[in-house]
Every structure is written in structure tokens, then in C-alpha cells.
Design a protein around this motif. Structure first.
Motif, PDB file in Angstrom:
ATOM      1  N   CYS A  30     -15.896  -5.099 -85.436  1.00 25.40           N
ATOM      2  CA  CYS A  30     -17.265  -6.566 -85.161  1.00 25.40           C
ATOM      3  C   CYS A  30     -16.009  -6.465 -84.093  1.00 25.40           C
ATOM      4  CB  CYS A  30     -17.095  -7.448 -85.557  1.00 25.40           C
ATOM      5  SG  CYS A  30     -18.265  -7.388 -86.975  1.00 25.40           S
ATOM      6  N   SER A  31     -14.459  -6.681 -84.006  1.00 25.21           N
ATOM      7  CA  SER A  31     -13.102  -7.151 -83.460  1.00 25.21           C
ATOM      8  C   SER A  31     -13.180  -5.969 -82.722  1.00 25.21           C
ATOM      9  CB  SER A  31     -12.264  -7.099 -84.530  1.00 25.21           C
ATOM     10  OG  SER A  31     -12.735  -8.592 -84.892  1.00 25.21           O
ATOM     11  N   ILE A  32     -13.024  -4.486 -83.083  1.00 25.01           N
ATOM     12  CA  ILE A  32     -13.146  -3.838 -81.900  1.00 25.01           C
ATOM     13  C   ILE A  32     -14.483  -3.313 -80.828  1.00 25.01           C
ATOM     14  CG2 ILE A  32     -12.718  -1.305 -81.566  1.00 25.01           C
ATOM     15  CD1 ILE A  32     -10.445  -2.528 -82.931  1.00 25.01           C
ATOM     16  N   PHE A  33     -15.565  -4.183 -81.510  1.00 24.37           N
ATOM     17  CA  PHE A  33     -16.462  -4.163 -80.623  1.00 24.37           C
ATOM     18  C   PHE A  33     -16.139  -5.055 -78.940  1.00 24.37           C
ATOM     19  CE2 PHE A  33     -20.865  -5.299 -78.861  1.00 24.37           C
ATOM     20  CZ  PHE A  33     -21.566  -3.718 -79.280  1.00 24.37           C
ATOM     21  N   ILE A  34     -16.421  -5.783 -79.708  1.00 25.64           N
ATOM     22  CA  ILE A  34     -15.488  -6.518 -78.103  1.00 25.64           C
ATOM     23  C   ILE A  34     -15.028  -6.070 -77.293  1.00 25.64           C
ATOM     24  CG2 ILE A  34     -16.818  -8.605 -79.099  1.00 25.64           C
ATOM     25  CD1 ILE A  34     -14.194  -9.809 -79.210  1.00 25.64           C
ATOM     26  N   VAL A  35     -13.379  -4.902 -78.046  1.00 21.21           N
ATOM     27  CA  VAL A  35     -12.484  -5.029 -77.017  1.00 21.21           C
ATOM     28  C   VAL A  35     -12.818  -3.293 -76.135  1.00 21.21           C
ATOM     29  CG1 VAL A  35     -10.375  -3.048 -76.573  1.00 21.21           C
ATOM     30  CG2 VAL A  35     -10.783  -5.990 -79.101  1.00 21.21           C
ATOM     31  N   GLY A  36     -14.197  -1.729 -76.959  1.00 21.66           N
ATOM     32  CA  GLY A  36     -14.543  -1.475 -76.205  1.00 21.66           C
ATOM     33  C   GLY A  36     -15.807  -1.445 -75.001  1.00 21.66           C
ATOM     34  N   LEU A  37     -16.024  -2.999 -75.864  1.00 24.81           N
ATOM     35  CA  LEU A  37     -17.417  -3.224 -74.885  1.00 24.81           C
ATOM     36  C   LEU A  37     -16.974  -3.949 -73.216  1.00 24.81           C
ATOM     37  CD1 LEU A  37     -20.398  -4.410 -74.467  1.00 24.81           C
ATOM     38  CD2 LEU A  37     -19.481  -6.892 -74.897  1.00 24.81           C
ATOM     39  N   ASP A  38     -15.453  -4.571 -73.226  1.00 18.78           N
ATOM     40  CA  ASP A  38     -15.521  -5.141 -71.876  1.00 18.78           C
ATOM     41  C   ASP A  38     -14.437  -3.789 -70.824  1.00 18.78           C
ATOM     42  OD1 ASP A  38     -15.440  -7.179 -72.504  1.00 18.78           O
ATOM     43  OD2 ASP A  38     -13.245  -8.362 -71.906  1.00 18.78           O
ATOM     44  N   THR A  39     -14.727  -2.522 -71.394  1.00 12.66           N
ATOM     45  CA  THR A  39     -14.137  -1.336 -70.270  1.00 12.66           C
ATOM     46  C   THR A  39     -15.773  -0.889 -69.929  1.00 12.66           C
ATOM     47  OG1 THR A  39     -14.732   0.050 -72.416  1.00 12.66           O
ATOM     48  CG2 THR A  39     -12.409  -0.498 -72.334  1.00 12.66           C
ATOM     49  N   SER A  40     -16.268  -1.920 -70.355  1.00 13.63           N
ATOM     50  CA  SER A  40     -18.355  -0.481 -70.020  1.00 13.63           C
ATOM     51  C   SER A  40     -18.928  -1.630 -69.435  1.00 13.63           C
ATOM     52  CB  SER A  40     -18.647   0.098 -70.914  1.00 13.63           C
ATOM     53  OG  SER A  40     -19.041  -0.557 -71.976  1.00 13.63           O
ATOM     54  N   ALA A  41     -18.928  -2.976 -69.886  1.00 10.86           N
ATOM     55  CA  ALA A  41     -20.347  -3.939 -69.188  1.00 10.86           C
ATOM     56  C   ALA A  41     -19.614  -4.267 -67.966  1.00 10.86           C
ATOM     57  CB  ALA A  41     -19.984  -5.254 -70.634  1.00 10.86           C
ATOM     58  N   LEU A  42     -18.453  -4.531 -67.777  1.00 14.78           N
ATOM     59  CA  LEU A  42     -18.372  -5.006 -66.926  1.00 14.78           C
ATOM     60  C   LEU A  42     -18.477  -4.115 -65.371  1.00 14.78           C
ATOM     61  CD1 LEU A  42     -17.143  -8.510 -65.870  1.00 14.78           C
ATOM     62  CD2 LEU A  42     -15.114  -6.488 -64.946  1.00 14.78           C
TER      63      LEU A  42
END
Length: 488
Positions: A30-42
């Protein structure tokens, strides 16, 4: 009845460690999910940021570039510090820093502050990725269980990057671009609390001195390389800034190798790279995430600016990629546990190669069915590859060095994403001045997919060569030498 009760108690006692281990895995994922998410969601929010903050598109893009630059530069330092002072401690500090950076990004009054807060966010993120895999490696000590756990983790990393455009599109259309950052805060806080409750503290049994010279040289090399590949599309290969940046990269890495070979307690043990599987895993990580970063940029532009999809529609169109990464990441982990990394790497390379070929060979514009098949194949390729990368990078390494080994692989992932954006961006910029020039853009589109096909072929070859019986024997011999040297 007493015997039955005793057997029940024994079963519950056996289940308890497994349940705790699975909970640790869930916290890390779950913690790693938010890190990867920020490289693409933006990606899908850049036009909104540009309009809301009155920025140029190039300026808005630095909200992505600054994050990748800092994240790639500090991954190995964070892994090394965690192995020294405690993995849970650094993991929790990373969660707090990431949450604070996310909150400040959501409140940023202008572009300059947004970029500065993205840097803070990335520093926190650098403490999560390699440290999480180190925690997982030290929680799941049996090789097959570790491979399965890393498969789940690898699927989470891939999904977080692939699902970003979908979630970003939903949040931008329903609320605003600021919601992309706010969603991180409660997840990070929950991760901090749960980590304190369920993750046991661990550190390297032998505490080596930190290597500040090696760290400075590593940051200089990674930062200058990342800056160069990001800025090439705007400044050109022969510009003084790019030439200076790549000259700094070469000098920094040359000095790093020279220094680390002479340092009795190096930041990066260069003996890792004598292992063909480890060297192959780092190269495959770089190439696979070059394909992923380039794919996300290319198809975000294609879907929104050529096919006129909304941000949410573009995210939904890429959903087959995300779904299949989620499906095949854990499956790949189980296959690696049973048969080793070669089958997963071969399947991943073949799928990526096929995705490129079915786009390049028919020169006509792709139909929706072809798009679906292409996106599905990319998801299959990345899902099978990612778990094998991480498992190969840490397998055979002593537990005390798992964090640094994972940090190297994670650094290659981040550099790959930046390189993918730079390469595909350069191809597009060389063909068109505006994406609306559809014929010119489609020429660039086919060339870009040819690059992705070439990456698939390269990864296929690397996967076969670096996992051969001879390569595995060489890796075992290298591990034995490292162990003997450590005992001496």
C-alpha cells in the motif's frame, strides 16, 4: 477434547506468523502504491496545473521531472541508511515525509512552490521503495515464499504506475488536480501507524560506515544523467547544458567506480555486478521501465489529443494494461519461485516485442481492437517481467545487502521511466510542432512503438543469456567469494 484443543492451538500458533507476514506485505504494498501512483497520475493533470497556476507546459512538466530526478538520486542512500539504522524506522520517516510533501503539494500557491514540495515528496518516496523490498526480503526468508511475496509487490509497483492515469483522470474531473496529492495523506498516515504496530525492526547485523564520497558521486551521476535525458527534447543533444550534463555523468560514474573499488566499506559493492543474473536484472529493469514510461507518455498524448478522449476516457482505455500487470505480477512471482526467473523474463520480453510489432508492421492507424491488444500485451509483458527483476536482483544476496541490491534495481526503474519520457518526447518533437498535426504525429507514433519492440527483443535476449546454467553457476561462485571475503 484436550488433544483437539491442543491441536487447534498449535494450528493457530502456526498461522499467526504467516498472517503477520502477509500483513507486513500489505503495508509495504500500500505504501509503495502511492509512490508509483505519483509518477503517472499527474500526467493527465498537467493541462489543469498549467491553466490553474498560469504556467507554461514545459514548466508544468517539471512537477514530474523534479520528482523522478530526486527519487532516482536518493534510493540507494535510503536503502543503505535503512540497513544501518533500522528499516522500519526509515520506512516510517519516509511515510511521514511523503505525507507532508503531498499535503504541501495540494496547498501549493504557485508552480515554484509545487516543484519544491514535489522534491520533499520524492525524498520521502525514496525511503519507501527499496526499504519496503528489504523489509519483505527479511520477513519472507524462505526462497519460494520470498519469490511469491516479491511477485505481489512487483504487481503492485506496476499497477500503481499503470493505473495512475485512470485515477488521475477521475480525481481531476471530479475535484481538481490537488486531489491527486490529498489522496496520499490518509494512506501514508495509516501506513505509518500499521508499520509501528506490525513491522519488526531489522537492520544489518554488521554496521558498516556510511560512504559520503560514494553517495555524493552517485547523486551527481544519477542527477546529471536524469537531468540530461529529461532536457534533451527541449535543448538538443549538442547544447552546452546537455554536453555538460553527460560529461558530469561520465566523470561521476568513473570516479565512483574508482572510489568504490578502493573503499573497504563501499556504498555499492561492485562485486554484485560480477553476477550475470544481477547485472541482467538491472539492465532489464532499465529497459522495461523505459518502455513503460515511453508508453504512458505516447498513449496519453495519442488518446487525448489525437482521438480526443477525456482524461478519464484515456485512463479507462489504458486499463487493460493495469489489470494485466495486477494479474500476472503475482503469477510471475509463483513461477519464479518454482522454475526460476527465465520463464517470466522470456514471456515478458516476447509480449513486449509482440506489442510493438503489431503496431509497426501494419502501417495503418490502429483500430480500437488493435489498441486493446497492444495495451494488453504491454501489461502482460510488464507484469511478467517486474517480479522477476526484483527477485533476481535480491536472490543470492546476503540479507544485510538486500536493501542496497533492491535500491539499485529501483534506481534503474526510475531512470528507465525518465529515459522513456525523454526518448519518446524527442521522437515526437522531431516530427511535429503540435500534436494536432495528426499525420506527422502518427509517423512518430509508429517509430516510438518500434523502439518499444526493440526493447522487448533486448529484454528477451538478456533474459535468456543472464539466466543460463552457466550464468547461474557464475552467480553462485560470486556469492561464495563474497561470503568468504566477509568471513575473513
Amino acid at each position: 477434547m484436550a488433544a483437539t484443543a491442543e491441536r487447534g492451538a498449535a494450528v493457530n500458533a502456526a498461522r499467526a506468523p504467516h498472517a503477520r507476514a502477509m500483513l507486513v506485505l500489505a503495508i509495504c504494498c500500500c505504501s509503495i502504491f502511492i509512490v508509483g501512483l505519483d509518477t503517472s497520475a499527474l500526467n493527465v493533470a498537467l493541462p489543469s496545473i498549467q491553466q490553474d497556476l498560469g504556467a507554461t507546459l514545459q514548466g508544468a512538466q517539471w512537477t514530474l521531472d523534479a520528482y523522478l530526478l530526486v527519487l532516482a538520486s536518493f534510493l540507494i542512500l535510503s536503502a543503505s541508511v535503512a540497513d544501518r539504522v533500522g528499516r522500519r524506522r526509515v520506512f516510517q520517516i519516509g511515510l511521514v515525509t511523503f505525507a507532508l510533501g503531498s499535503l504541501l503539494c495540494a496547498l501549493a500557491p504557485n508552480l515554484g512552490w509545487l516543484i519544491a514540495f514535489r522534491v520533499l515528496q520524492a525524498i520521502g518516496g525514496s525511503m519507501l521503495n527499496p526499504v519496503a523490498i528489504s523489509i519483505i526480503s527479511n520477513t519472507f526468508t524462505e526462497s519460494r515464499a520470498r519469490a511469491r511475496a516479491i511477485g505481489v509487490w512487483g504487481g503492485t509497483v506496476g499497477v500503481s504506475v499503470a493505473v495512475g492515469p485512470l485515477l488521475g483522470g477521475v480525481l481531476v474531473e471530479a475535484f481538481s488536480w490537488r486531489a491527486i496529492f490529498l489522496i496520499n495523506v490518509p494512506i501514508a498516515i495509516a501506513g505509518f501507524i500499521l508499520a509501528g504496530m506490525f513491522i519488526r525492526e531489522s537492520a544489518a547485523t554488521t554496521r558498516h560506515r556510511l560512504d559520503p564520497v560514494g553517495q555524493v558521486l552517485l547523486v551527481a551521476g544519477v542527477a546529471s544523467l536524469t537531468y540530461g535525458i529529461i532536457e534533451v527534447p527541449m535543448k538538443g543533444w549538442m547544447s552546452p547544458q546537455i554536453l555538460g550534463s553527460f560529461s558530469t555523468t561520465v566523470a561521476s560514474f568513473a570516479l565512483l567506480v574508482w572510489w568504490e573499488l578502493r573503499n573497504p566499506q563501499p556504498l555499492i559493492d561492485l562485486r554484485f555486478f560480477r553476477s550475470p543474473p544481477f547485472s541482467g536484472a538491472t539492465a532489464i529493469a532499465l529497459l522495461a521501465f523505459t518502455a513503460q514510461g515511453g508508453f504512458l507518455l505516447l498513449n496519453t498524448l495519442y488518446l487525448q489529443d489525437v482521438l480526443n478522449f477525456s482524461p478519464l476516457g484515456a485512463g479507462l482505455a489504458i486499463l487493460p494494461m493495469a489489470a494485466l500487470i495486477a494479474v500476472f505480477g503475482p503469477i510471475s512471482g509463483r513461477v519464479v519461485a518454482r522454475h526460476g526467473p527465465r520463464p517470466s523474463l522470456v514471456i515478458g520480453g516476447v509480449a513486449t516485442l509482440a506489442a510493438g510489432l503489431i503496431t509497426v508492421i501494419p502501417r495503418s492507424d490502429p483500430s480500437y481492437m488493435r489498441l486493446f491488444i497492444m495495451y494488453a500485451l504491454i501489461g502482460i509483458g510488464l507484469g511478467w517481467t517486474n517480479a522477476a527483476i526484483t527477485n533476481t536482483a535480491v536472490s543470492g544476496m546476503p540479507n544485510r545487502q538486500a536493501g542496497v541490491a533492491a535500491g539499485i534495481a529501483s534506481t534503474m526503474r526510475q531512470l528507465g521511466q525518465a529515459l522513456g519520457v525523454a526518448i519518446i518526447g524527442s521522437i515526437i518533437a522531431g516530427q511535429v510542432t503540435e500534436v494536432a498535426q495528426t499525420p506527422a504525429f502518427m509517423r512518430a507514433y509508429h517509430v516510438s512503438w518500434a523502439v518499444i519492440a526493440a526493447i522487448g527483443l533486448a529484454n528477451l535476449i538478456l533474459g535468456v543469456v543472464t539466466t543460463s546454467a552457466r550464468a547461474v553457476r557464475s552467480a553462485q561462485e560470486n556469492t561464495d567469494r563474497m561470503g568468504a571475503a566477509a568471513r575473513d
